[in-house]
Design a protein around this motif. Structure first.
Motif, short mmCIF file in Angstrom:
data_model
loop_
_atom_site.label_atom_id
_atom_site.label_comp_id
_atom_site.label_asym_id
_atom_site.label_seq_id
_atom_site.Cartn_x
_atom_site.Cartn_y
_atom_site.Cartn_z
N SER A 133 -2.20 5.93 2.60
CA SER A 133 -3.43 5.22 2.25
C SER A 133 -4.02 4.55 3.50
O SER A 133 -3.53 4.72 4.62
N THR A 134 -5.08 3.76 3.30
CA THR A 134 -5.78 3.09 4.40
C THR A 134 -5.89 1.59 4.11
O THR A 134 -6.18 1.19 2.98
N SER A 182 0.85 -1.20 0.00
CA SER A 182 0.00 0.00 0.00
C SER A 182 0.88 1.24 0.00
O SER A 182 1.93 1.27 0.65
N GLU A 227 -8.99 -5.10 2.91
CA GLU A 227 -8.99 -4.18 1.77
C GLU A 227 -7.79 -3.24 1.85
O GLU A 227 -7.39 -2.81 2.93
N ASP A 228 -7.20 -2.95 0.69
CA ASP A 228 -6.12 -1.96 0.64
C ASP A 228 -6.39 -0.98 -0.50
O ASP A 228 -7.31 -1.17 -1.29
N GLN A 229 -5.59 0.06 -0.56
CA GLN A 229 -5.71 1.09 -1.60
C GLN A 229 -4.43 1.13 -2.45
O GLN A 229 -3.98 2.18 -2.89
N LYS A 251 -6.61 1.24 -7.92
CA LYS A 251 -7.70 1.45 -6.97
C LYS A 251 -7.49 0.66 -5.69
O LYS A 251 -7.71 1.15 -4.59
N GLY A 252 -7.08 -0.59 -5.81
CA GLY A 252 -6.88 -1.40 -4.62
C GLY A 252 -7.37 -2.82 -4.81
O GLY A 252 -7.88 -3.20 -5.87
#
Length: 855
Positions: A488-489, A484, A506-508, A562-563
């Motif tokens: 980011s989150t 990531s 989930e990642d970004q 996007k992730g």
């Protein structure tokens, strides 16, 4: 009388001038057909002689050009290349001067055929590319611009084997065909060019796509070529079509289709041979009739015997041809099979080498941290709290190494026994929350926010194995943070849906390509577009094994830039949904206070500034503990971020890993060489790749030091200090050399200037030694070494070498000579290879490269 044509003077014979007929289209085509008919070379020569004679008497340029084109065809057909070059230059010059670009397009095809006969590949490529460039600037050349595009695609496929380029121009040809199909003007010419070239180019693209292993794209073209040439009954090209299908199905490993086309190829060849036999038999029969009419004394029985004998000989010859054909075809297939096996072997060796390198990298990094924290723990000035912290890190990294080795062994076992695991009811929400936020320190280093959300029934428990669940979550979350970007989150979401427990990570990040999604759970698979070698491809394979052992399912969704979302689903048999409780927690990255940052910068303004490039968050944490007290350090996670930093901040030294995503350390150093202000910035590589070829590649790029993991902390600090000190001394010395002598010189400056002048005076003497220098400046060798070392930081030998190299650099830069060898001799280098190596080590490029750059 003399006339001038395109810069060439031709003697014009007026005394024997005859009336010359204009070359109408019909007459032009008729003469060209005679030239093309190689069965009657005498007629072709007579036409050529007539044309050559007419060119010496013509004033009309258009008529003259037509004859030159026919003469060029004669040279091509007869493989006579003595005079063709001159005619080509005349035609090219005239078409360019008169803006006859359509004619130039047609000429490029003729030149291509002419150069192919002589094997002049580079000139052929240049002419065709020039024609394409001209066509791009002149829209009126339609549809003749298709000719050089077609020829260039064929050239790349069959002449030089550059199949990517062949595909590029082949697809451009078909794109233009689609576009030109809608244009009504010059329709007859367009249809003619299309009909003549589409079939051949289909075969060409089929061949190139097969060689590139893009079999899905190759098939439609091969299929079209087969259908077209069968309709045209083109015997010569059909053989190539079937041969290409054999190569296609060999790569596809489709034995049925391979045998089908192999038999078709053999049957077709045999059919051709039968036709040849029939022709030979007719010739023999005709000859026998002539013999019978001339020699009537021969008996009819004898004639029959001769016929039978001739037929028998021809039949035997045909049989031998078929046998040899089959033998050589079999030999070809065996060779293809051997090459295929060798290719697979090479691919396996490459995979094995990559695997071991990546395993070494993954294990050396925690080992470096373990040894580093052991060194830090040995420092008697640290507190007990810090000691306990370091020991905790040592234990954690040791367990990481043990876990990595166990995972590798587990995945390498082909005959795995069914694993027996113990299941227990576990309160799932607090366990997941604790596991997720155990990555808080790693996330903080990378400035990544952690977002946790659970929507579960109160006191919800899951029948599972705690150790397996921990490994599953650690791998998914660790990967998400690793790939990531900064700022980011990363989120972990768990909920009950459709009678199943869902755990989503989930990642970004930059996402995963569609073609890689189906392979990411395979053993040791790494995404090629990742740009780095982080990990060794077992994390997601382990996750897949764990999910299967726990009777769950895993899926992944990803969008580029996007992730990515990994969703693990565990079934809940007979589960009843109670009241849901939502637990939400965020770990935000602490925002840095600008005013505090300015204070910190002021505190460190007297310290050397270092840029640390490392993608492992734990390694960065160790660097902070080791170096932050001694230097003002900035940290980035890959080469691309490092370049952005270098454009805005001035550093005294760079420390970089090699294997990183986005841009690795080798590429970073290569890009830094392009920036004049950082071309000679001290650069240390700290890496797990302790191999000779990696070191050589790094040193050739001009790095100053190469340190293999695990390393000694004191050794790293000493090397950093020495490199910075040497650089500063060198900068001072260079500034002193370039500074004007207007100010009063000190004794040291006078001494240094005298030493430098003596070296420059004797610069062209290859055997000029330190002993000679000491004698000429009236010092002992020990005195001389102490003086030069104090003033420049270099030994006398290195100082003499530095003066020689600096003088060579100036001479090349100022274009004093056009030959590198003259410069080499003038600065005292006898060996060309030694000069080149030392010059490249000092300036990052060879003397010849610098000379080309200055032209």
């Amino acid at each position: 009388m003399c006339i001038s044509f395109l810069g060439c003077k031709l003697e014009k014979n007026t005394s024997s001038k005859v009336e010359i007929q204009p070359l109408t289209k019909n007459r032009y085509d008729s003469l060209r057909n005679i030239i093309f008919n190689r069965l009657e070379p005498q007629k072709g020569f007579e036409v050529f002689y007539m044309l050559e004679k007419e060119t010496k008497q013509l004033d009309d340029r258009d008529e003259l050009l037509k004859r030159y084109k026919l003469m060029l065809w004669y040279y091509i057909i007869s493989s006579d290349y003595r005079e063709g070059d001159a005619i080509i230059e005349k035609l090219k010059t005239y078409y360019k001067e008169q803006d006859k670009w359509s004619d130039f397009m047609m000429l490029s095809k003729m030149i291509c055929i002419y150069y192919r006969g002589r094997g002049r590949n580079e000139e052929m490529e240049a002419v065709l590319k020039e024609a394409i460039d001209i066509a791009n600037e002149n829209s009126q050349v339609y549809p003749y611009d298709l000719l050089p595009i077609h020829e260039l695609s064929v050239f790349y496929t069959y002449d030089v084997g550059k199949h990517k380029e062949a595909v590029k121009y082949g697809e451009l040809f078909f794109d233009k065909i689609k576009m030109y199909d809608t244009i009504k003007s010059r329709r007859r010419v367009f249809d003619s060019i299309k009909d003549e070239n589409v079939h051949i180019l289909s075969l060409t693209l089929g061949r190139s796509y097969t060689e590139l292993n893009k079999l899905d794209k190759a098939y439609p073209y091969l299929e079209y070529a087969e259908k077209s040439f069968e309709e045209l009954h083109n015997v010569g090209v059909l053989t190539r079509v079937y041969s290409n299908f054999i190569d296609y199905y060999l790569k596809k490993q489709d034995l049925d289709k391979l045998n089908y086309y192999k038999n078709k190829y053999l049957a077709f060849s045999q059919s051709n041979n039968d036709s040849l036999l029939s022709t030979r038999q007719k010739i023999s029969e005709t000859n026998l009739k002539l013999v019978a009419s001339e020699k009537k004394v021969l008996l009819e029985g004898e004639e029959n015997k001769i016929k039978i004998l001739i037929i028998a000989i021809l039949g035997t010859l045909l049989l031998l041809i078929v046998i040899f054909q089959r033998f050589f075809l079999k030999l070809k297939y065996e060779n293809e099979s051997i090459h295929l096996a060798l290719a697979k072997e090479q691919e396996f060796k490459k995979f094995r080498a990559s695997l071991f390198i990546n395993i070494a990298h993954e294990i050396r990094t925690p080992l470096s941290l373990i040894l580093g924290y052991i060194d830090l723990s040995a420092d008697k000035t640290i507190s007990k709290v810090e000691l306990r912290k370091y020991l905790k890190e040592i234990r954690k990294k040791s367990n990481k190494v043990i876990s990595n080795v166990s995972d590798i062994i587990s995945l390498l076992k082909e005959d795995k026994k069914e694993e027996q695991i113990e299941l227990e009811n576990i309160l799932i929400e607090p366990v997941l929350q604790q596991l997720f936020f155990s990555f808080e320190a790693m996330a903080e280093i990378k400035e990544i926010s952690l977002n946790y959300k659970a929507k579960l029934p109160k006191d919800f428990s899951l029948l599972t194995n705690l150790k397996k669940l921990e490994s599953l979550v650690n791998n998914l979350v660790g990967n998400a943070i690793k790939f990531s970007p900064k700022g980011s989150t990363v989120s972990l979401i768990t909920l009950v849906k459709n009678n199943s427990l869902h755990i989503k990570v989930e990642d970004q990040g930059k996402g995963i390509r569609d073609e890689d999604l189906e392979h990411i759970f395979s053993k040791f698979y790494q995404e090629e577009s990742n740009g780095g070698f982080e990990g060794f491809g077992i994390g997601l394979a382990i996750v897949k094994d764990i999910v299967e052992v726990l009777n769950g399912k895993i899926s992944v969704k990803s969008k580029l830039d996007k992730g990515t979302v990994f969703n693990v689903e565990f079934p809940l048999d007979g589960f009843e949904t109670n009241e849901l409780i939502v637990v939400s927690k965020k770990s935000l990255v602490k925002q840095k206070n600008d005013s505090k940052k300015r204070i910190v910068d002021n505190l460190f303004n007297k310290k050397n500034k270092l840029l640390i490039v490392e993608d492992n968050a734990y390694m960065i944490d160790y660097y902070k503990k080791l170096l932050s007290k001694l230097y003002n350090c900035d940290y980035v996670f890959n080469g691309r971020e490092a370049l952005e930093k270098l454009k805005n901040v001035r550093y005294d030294l760079v420390i970089s890993d090699v294997m990183m995503p986005e841009m690795d350390g080798i590429e970073l150093r290569r890009e830094m060489k392009k920036l004049s202000e950082y071309e000679y910035l001290p650069f240390i590589m700290v890496t797990a790749l302790d191999y000779e070829e990696n070191k050589l590649e790094a040193y050739n790029l001009g790095i100053d030091d190469y340190i293999a993991k695990p390393f000694n902390k004191n050794e790293l600090i000493v090397r950093i200090n020495r490199l910075i000190e040497n650089r500063k001394q060198r900068e001072v010395w260079i500034k002193d050399i370039e500074r004007n002598d207007e100010k009063i010189e000190t004794y040291d400056e006078k001494t240094m200037k005298n030493i430098q002048n003596v070296i420059l005076t004797n610069l062209d003497k290859e055997d000029f030694t330190v002993a000679h220098l000491a004698q000429l400046v009236n010092f002992s060798q020990r005195q001389l070494e102490r003086i030069i070392k104090n003033l420049t930081g270099l030994t006398p030998v290195k100082f003499i070498l530095e003066v020689r190299l600096q003088e060579a650099y100036k001479k090349i830069k100022n274009k004093e000579e056009i030959d590198v060898n003259n410069i080499r001799y003038s600065v005292g280098f006898k060996s060309a290879s030694y000069f080149s190596v030392k010059f490249k080590e000092r300036f990052g490029m060879s003397p010849s490269e610098l000379l080309r750059k200055r032209k």
